[in-house]
Design a protein around this motif. Structure first.
Motif, PDB file in Angstrom:
ATOM      1  N   TRP A 181      -1.270   7.851  -9.504  1.00 38.09           N
ATOM      2  CA  TRP A 181      -1.534   6.428  -9.249  1.00 38.09           C
ATOM      3  C   TRP A 181      -2.887   6.048  -9.832  1.00 38.09           C
ATOM      4  O   TRP A 181      -3.872   6.772  -9.666  1.00 38.09           O
ATOM      5  N   CYS A 199       0.630   8.624   1.430  1.00 32.70           N
ATOM      6  CA  CYS A 199       0.940   9.970   0.936  1.00 32.70           C
ATOM      7  C   CYS A 199       0.485  11.014   1.938  1.00 32.70           C
ATOM      8  O   CYS A 199      -0.594  10.895   2.505  1.00 32.70           O
ATOM      9  N   GLU A 255      -3.709   6.364   2.856  1.00 34.27           N
ATOM     10  CA  GLU A 255      -3.130   5.039   2.613  1.00 34.27           C
ATOM     11  C   GLU A 255      -4.007   4.337   1.609  1.00 34.27           C
ATOM     12  O   GLU A 255      -5.226   4.235   1.799  1.00 34.27           O
ATOM     13  N   LEU A 260       1.588   3.073  -9.263  1.00 34.96           N
ATOM     14  CA  LEU A 260       2.220   4.313  -9.706  1.00 34.96           C
ATOM     15  C   LEU A 260       2.332   4.277 -11.233  1.00 34.96           C
ATOM     16  O   LEU A 260       2.993   3.395 -11.783  1.00 34.96           O
ATOM     17  N   SER A 312       0.837  -1.184   0.000  1.00 34.22           N
ATOM     18  CA  SER A 312       0.000   0.000   0.000  1.00 34.22           C
ATOM     19  C   SER A 312       0.883   1.250   0.000  1.00 34.22           C
ATOM     20  O   SER A 312       2.032   1.229   0.407  1.00 34.22           O
ATOM     21  N   VAL A 313       0.341   2.328  -0.515  1.00 35.74           N
ATOM     22  CA  VAL A 313       1.048   3.600  -0.662  1.00 35.74           C
ATOM     23  C   VAL A 313       0.563   4.518   0.444  1.00 35.74           C
ATOM     24  O   VAL A 313      -0.609   4.473   0.831  1.00 35.74           O
TER      25      VAL A 313
END
Ligand SMILES: [Zn+2]
Length: 383
Positions: A374, A6, A20, A379, A3-4
Motif C-alpha cells: 500500500w 491488517c 488501521e 493498494l 481505511s485498511v
C-alpha cells in the motif's frame, strides 16, 4: 478512501499488530497472541535507484508514463518510496532527466512514490576507479549555478547529492546545499582523511554505496574507506546484492558503522527485474548476466546492479547475519532518517504515512514474498 485493517507481525518490533490505516496510520493495536505467519513492515525506501523494469531514469527519452510504469512494477518488491537517481551526464541530458522525473511525480497517484531525486554526480572524482562507470567526459567541478538550474527543472525535488569533496569548490558547495535542506553524501571520491573531515564539518552526512566506486587497489591504511567507516557523523548506504561487496566487508562495515547508521540501497539500473541480455544505459551498452551482474558490455566492470529491495533484505540476513528486524530497519526507518523523510522515520506507528508492505518468509535461507503493498493507504500491488 476506506481505511485498511491488517493483522500481522510487525517486522521491526516482532509484535503481533492490527494496523488501521488510510493515507496515514490511524491506529496500531498490539496483541499478545500466537505469532502470525504474515509480516507487516513500512514500505521499503530506496535512496539509490537508476532505473527499473527496463526504464532508465537517466535517459532523457524516458517519458513520465514510462517512469510511472516502472514504479508500478517496483511496488511488487515492497518499495513505496524512492529517490530516482540521476548520474553524471551532459548538462542538458541531466536537466531533461530530472524534469521528466518531476513530471512523473505530478502525473499519477503512483508518482507520489518519488520522495525526492538523488543527484549522483556530476561533481565526482575524475580518476579511474573512484569514478566507477560514470562517463569521464562529463565529470566536472561543483557548480552552484548549474545545481540551481537542475533544482529548478526538478521543481525542488533534488533532496540528495553525491559528490567528491576533494574539488576545491566542494566545501562552499556543501554548505550551500545543506543550508537549503539538501542532504549531501560523500561518494565516488579519492579524498584523504583531512578532506573527508572538512566535508563533514561543512555538512556532509552520508556515504554513498560505501566500499564501491573506489580504486581496485588501495593503501592498507590510511584510505578513504577506513576514514568514512570511522567517521560516526556519516551514515552509509550499502549495495547488498552479493556481488558489489563480499560478505566479510559487509559484516565488518556494518559493525564499524553500527546498524543505526547503515541503510540498504539497490543502485538498480534499467535491466533490474528484466531477463538477462544487452541493454542500453544512456550512451553505454550494458549486459545483464545470468548471475545478476550488470556490466559494461564486453567488460567486467560493474555498471550498477539488478538488485531488488526485497532480495536485498534477504541478502542482509544471509550474508551479514542480520535479523529480519535489523534488515527491515535498514530498508525503512534508517534511510528515512538519513534524509529526514517526513512520516517515515518511526515505523508502524499512528501518525506515520500509510505505506505498508505485507509479506511472508519461506524456506532457509529465508525468502521474502511480498503479498500486498500500500502507498499512502492505496493498494498498489497484490500478488
Ligand atoms: Zn555510484
Amino acid at each position: 478512501m476506506n481505511s485498511v485493517r491488517c493483522l500481522g507481525r510487525d517486522a521491526l518490533t516482532g509484535e503481533v499488530s492490527i494496523i488501521e490505516f488510510g493515507p496515514t496510520i490511524a491506529a496500531v493495536q498490539r496483541r499478545a497472541v500466537e505469532p502470525a505467519e504474515t509480516w507487516l513492515a513500512p514500505g521499503f525506501i530506496d535512496l539509490q535507484i537508476n532505473g527499473f523494469a527496463g526504464v532508465d531514469y537517466n535517459d532523457p527519452r524516458s517519458l513520465p508514463e514510462d517512469i510511472l510504469a516502472s514504479i508500478r512494477n517496483l511496488f511488487s518488491t515492497g518499495v513505496t518510496r524512492l529517490f530516482p537517481t540521476v548520474i553524471t551526464a551532459a548538462p542538458e541530458d541531466m536537466l531533461l532527466a530530472v524534469r521528466n522525473l518531476a513530471k512523473a511525480r505530478e502525473m499519477g497517484p503512483e508518482g507520489k512514490a518519488i520522495a525526492g531525486i538523488h543527484l549522483e554526480g556530476p561533481y565526482i572524482s575524475a580518476e579511474d576507479g573512484p569514478r566507477g562507470a560514470h562517463p569521464a567526459r562529463w565529470v566536472r567541478p561543483p557548480d552552484l549555478d548549474e545545481f540551481r538550474r537542475l533544482q529548478e527543472a526538478a521543481g525542488g525535488l533534488i533532496r540528495l547529492v553525491t559528490l567528491a569533496p576533494e574539488w576545491p569548490q566542494a566545501l562552499a558547495f556543501i554548505e550551500a546545499l545543506t543550508a537549503a535542506g539538501v542532504t549531501v553524501a560523500i561518494g565516488h571520491t579519492a579524498a584523504d582523511g583531512a578532506r573527508i573531515a572538512e566535508a563533514v564539518r561543512a555538512g556532509a552526512s552520508l556515504s554513498t554505496h560505501l566500499g564501491n566506486g573506489a580504486h581496485p587497489l588501495l593503501p592498507r591504511h590510511p584510505n578513504y574507506i577506513w576514514e568514512q567507516l570511522a567517521e560516526d557523523r556519516l551514515t552509509a548506504g550499502f549495495i547488498v546484492d552479493g556481488i558489489h561487496l563480499p560478505s566479510c566487508f559487509l559484516k565488518v562495515a556494518l559493525r564499524a558503522k553500527g546498524l543505526d547508521r547503515s541503510f540498504l540501497v539497490t543502485d538498480a539500473t534499467a535491466p533490474a527485474n528484466c531477463q538477462p541480455g544487452r541493454y542500453r544505459l544512456g550512451q553505454q551498452e550494458v549486459e545483464l548476466t545470468a548471475d545478476g551482474r550488470v556490466v559494461l558490455a564486453g567488460q567486467n566492470r560493474l555498471a550498477g546492479s539488478a538488485l531488488r529491495m526485497d532480495r536485498g533484505i534477504e541478502n542482509l540476513m544471509e550474508l551479514a547475519g542480520l535479523s529480519l528486524s535489523q534488515a527491515v530497519a535498514m530498508a525503512t526507518v534508517n534511510p528515512a532518517r538519513a534524509v529526514q523523510l517526513p512520516g517515515r522515520q518511526r515505523g508502524l506507528e499512528a501518525g506515520e504515512l500509510g505505506d505498508v508492505v505485507e509479506f511472508t518468509l519461506v524456506g532457509s535461507p529465508a525468502r521474502l514474498r511480498v503479498r500486498r503493498t500500500w502507498l499512502a493507504g492505496a493498494l498498489v500491488y497484490e500478488a
